[in-house]
Design a protein around this motif. Sequence first.
Motif, PDB file in Angstrom:
ATOM      1  N   UNK A  67      72.640  29.849  34.508  1.00 52.85           N
ATOM      2  CA  UNK A  67      71.732  30.583  33.634  1.00 52.85           C
ATOM      3  C   UNK A  67      70.849  29.599  32.900  1.00 52.85           C
ATOM      4  N   UNK A  68      69.548  29.804  33.012  1.00 46.68           N
ATOM      5  CA  UNK A  68      68.595  28.978  32.271  1.00 46.68           C
ATOM      6  C   UNK A  68      68.162  29.744  31.038  1.00 46.68           C
ATOM      7  N   UNK A  69      68.018  29.042  29.931  1.00 42.43           N
ATOM      8  CA  UNK A  69      67.596  29.678  28.691  1.00 42.43           C
ATOM      9  C   UNK A  69      66.753  28.698  27.890  1.00 42.43           C
ATOM     10  N   UNK A  70      65.972  29.236  26.985  1.00 42.33           N
ATOM     11  CA  UNK A  70      65.132  28.377  26.159  1.00 42.33           C
ATOM     12  C   UNK A  70      65.250  28.788  24.700  1.00 42.33           C
ATOM     13  N   UNK A  71      65.153  27.825  23.822  1.00 36.78           N
ATOM     14  CA  UNK A  71      65.155  28.074  22.390  1.00 36.78           C
ATOM     15  C   UNK A  71      63.947  27.344  21.825  1.00 36.78           C
ATOM     16  N   UNK A  72      62.876  28.088  21.657  1.00 28.89           N
ATOM     17  CA  UNK A  72      61.634  27.458  21.201  1.00 28.89           C
ATOM     18  C   UNK A  72      61.761  26.918  19.780  1.00 28.89           C
ATOM     19  N   UNK A  73      62.638  27.505  18.995  1.00 28.46           N
ATOM     20  CA  UNK A  73      62.783  27.073  17.600  1.00 28.46           C
ATOM     21  C   UNK A  73      63.276  25.631  17.491  1.00 28.46           C
ATOM     22  N   UNK A  74      64.111  25.239  18.453  1.00 28.14           N
ATOM     23  CA  UNK A  74      64.620  23.865  18.424  1.00 28.14           C
ATOM     24  C   UNK A  74      64.110  23.064  19.625  1.00 28.14           C
ATOM     25  N   UNK A  75      63.185  23.671  20.379  1.00 27.96           N
ATOM     26  CA  UNK A  75      62.501  22.986  21.468  1.00 27.96           C
ATOM     27  C   UNK A  75      63.456  22.453  22.534  1.00 27.96           C
ATOM     28  N   UNK A  76      64.342  23.335  22.989  1.00 26.35           N
ATOM     29  CA  UNK A  76      65.282  22.949  24.042  1.00 26.35           C
ATOM     30  C   UNK A  76      65.326  23.997  25.142  1.00 26.35           C
ATOM     31  N   UNK A  77      65.691  23.532  26.310  1.00 25.85           N
ATOM     32  CA  UNK A  77      65.956  24.407  27.442  1.00 25.85           C
ATOM     33  C   UNK A  77      67.315  24.016  28.000  1.00 25.85           C
ATOM     34  N   UNK A  78      68.179  24.993  28.191  1.00 26.55           N
ATOM     35  CA  UNK A  78      69.531  24.738  28.645  1.00 26.55           C
ATOM     36  C   UNK A  78      69.750  25.302  30.046  1.00 26.55           C
ATOM     37  N   UNK A  79      70.705  24.715  30.728  1.00 22.61           N
ATOM     38  CA  UNK A  79      71.163  25.240  32.009  1.00 22.61           C
ATOM     39  C   UNK A  79      72.686  25.351  31.941  1.00 22.61           C
ATOM     40  N   UNK A  80      73.161  26.568  31.808  1.00 24.14           N
ATOM     41  CA  UNK A  80      74.602  26.820  31.818  1.00 24.14           C
ATOM     42  C   UNK A  80      75.046  26.953  33.258  1.00 24.14           C
ATOM     43  N   UNK A  81      75.985  26.128  33.665  1.00 22.17           N
ATOM     44  CA  UNK A  81      76.439  26.105  35.049  1.00 22.17           C
ATOM     45  C   UNK A  81      77.917  26.467  35.093  1.00 22.17           C
ATOM     46  N   UNK A  82      78.222  27.579  35.712  1.00 18.52           N
ATOM     47  CA  UNK A  82      79.598  28.059  35.835  1.00 18.52           C
ATOM     48  C   UNK A  82      80.027  28.053  37.294  1.00 18.52           C
ATOM     49  N   UNK A  83      81.336  28.099  37.487  1.00 18.76           N
ATOM     50  CA  UNK A  83      81.885  28.123  38.843  1.00 18.76           C
ATOM     51  C   UNK A  83      81.250  27.042  39.717  1.00 18.76           C
ATOM     52  N   UNK A  84      81.246  25.837  39.214  1.00 18.99           N
ATOM     53  CA  UNK A  84      80.596  24.742  39.923  1.00 18.99           C
ATOM     54  C   UNK A  84      81.296  24.438  41.239  1.00 18.99           C
ATOM     55  N   UNK A  85      80.498  24.014  42.200  1.00 24.55           N
ATOM     56  CA  UNK A  85      80.988  23.686  43.532  1.00 24.55           C
ATOM     57  C   UNK A  85      80.641  22.234  43.859  1.00 24.55           C
ATOM     58  N   UNK A  86      81.379  21.618  44.762  1.00 25.38           N
ATOM     59  CA  UNK A  86      81.060  20.224  45.122  1.00 25.38           C
ATOM     60  C   UNK A  86      79.611  20.049  45.576  1.00 25.38           C
ATOM     61  N   UNK A  87      79.051  21.054  46.202  1.00 23.74           N
ATOM     62  CA  UNK A  87      77.667  20.946  46.672  1.00 23.74           C
ATOM     63  C   UNK A  87      76.648  21.001  45.536  1.00 23.74           C
ATOM     64  N   UNK A  88      77.104  21.259  44.310  1.00 25.67           N
ATOM     65  CA  UNK A  88      76.217  21.187  43.150  1.00 25.67           C
ATOM     66  C   UNK A  88      76.069  19.749  42.630  1.00 25.67           C
ATOM     67  N   UNK A  89      76.832  18.830  43.191  1.00 20.79           N
ATOM     68  CA  UNK A  89      76.752  17.438  42.781  1.00 20.79           C
ATOM     69  C   UNK A  89      75.360  16.884  43.032  1.00 20.79           C
ATOM     70  N   UNK A  90      74.739  16.357  41.960  1.00 22.57           N
ATOM     71  CA  UNK A  90      73.368  15.855  42.065  1.00 22.57           C
ATOM     72  C   UNK A  90      72.958  15.283  40.716  1.00 22.57           C
ATOM     73  N   UNK A  91      71.840  14.602  40.719  1.00 18.79           N
ATOM     74  CA  UNK A  91      71.168  14.279  39.465  1.00 18.79           C
ATOM     75  C   UNK A  91      70.263  15.451  39.131  1.00 18.79           C
TER      76      UNK A  91
END
Length: 121
Positions: A67-91
């Motif tokens: 899930x991607x989300x943004x909070x303009x008040x604090x100028x951040x964008x987050x990526x919540x990553x659940x149920x991670x898999x080995x194929x998600x390994x990356x920079x």
Amino acid sequence: VQLQAFGGGLVQAGGSLRLSCAASQYTVYRYVMAWFRQAPGKEREFVAHISRDGSATYVDSVKGRFTISRDNAVSTVDLQMNNLKPEDTAVYYCAAKFLVPSTLWNDYNYWGQGTLVTVSS
């Protein structure tokens, strides 16, 4: 704008991580924001983007898990990553552009430095 991504790490398959991207000078509200990733030996891949109005798009392989989300008040964008898999390994990289969202990495003008996510099996 300067972007700084953080929050990566080592996690077991099925676990969760939350990545954050901070934009300088409280400017994130101006941009379409995105996350891309690049695994060793592979091309940079679109993960998710979020437009200025908050609408989000995901690559099929992460739908229902990230899930991607943004909070303009604090100028951040987050990526919540659940149920991670080995194929998600990356920079993972955050990126910013004006106006129209895009899934193409070379459409983005501004990039963070990348944060490594490693998912063990």
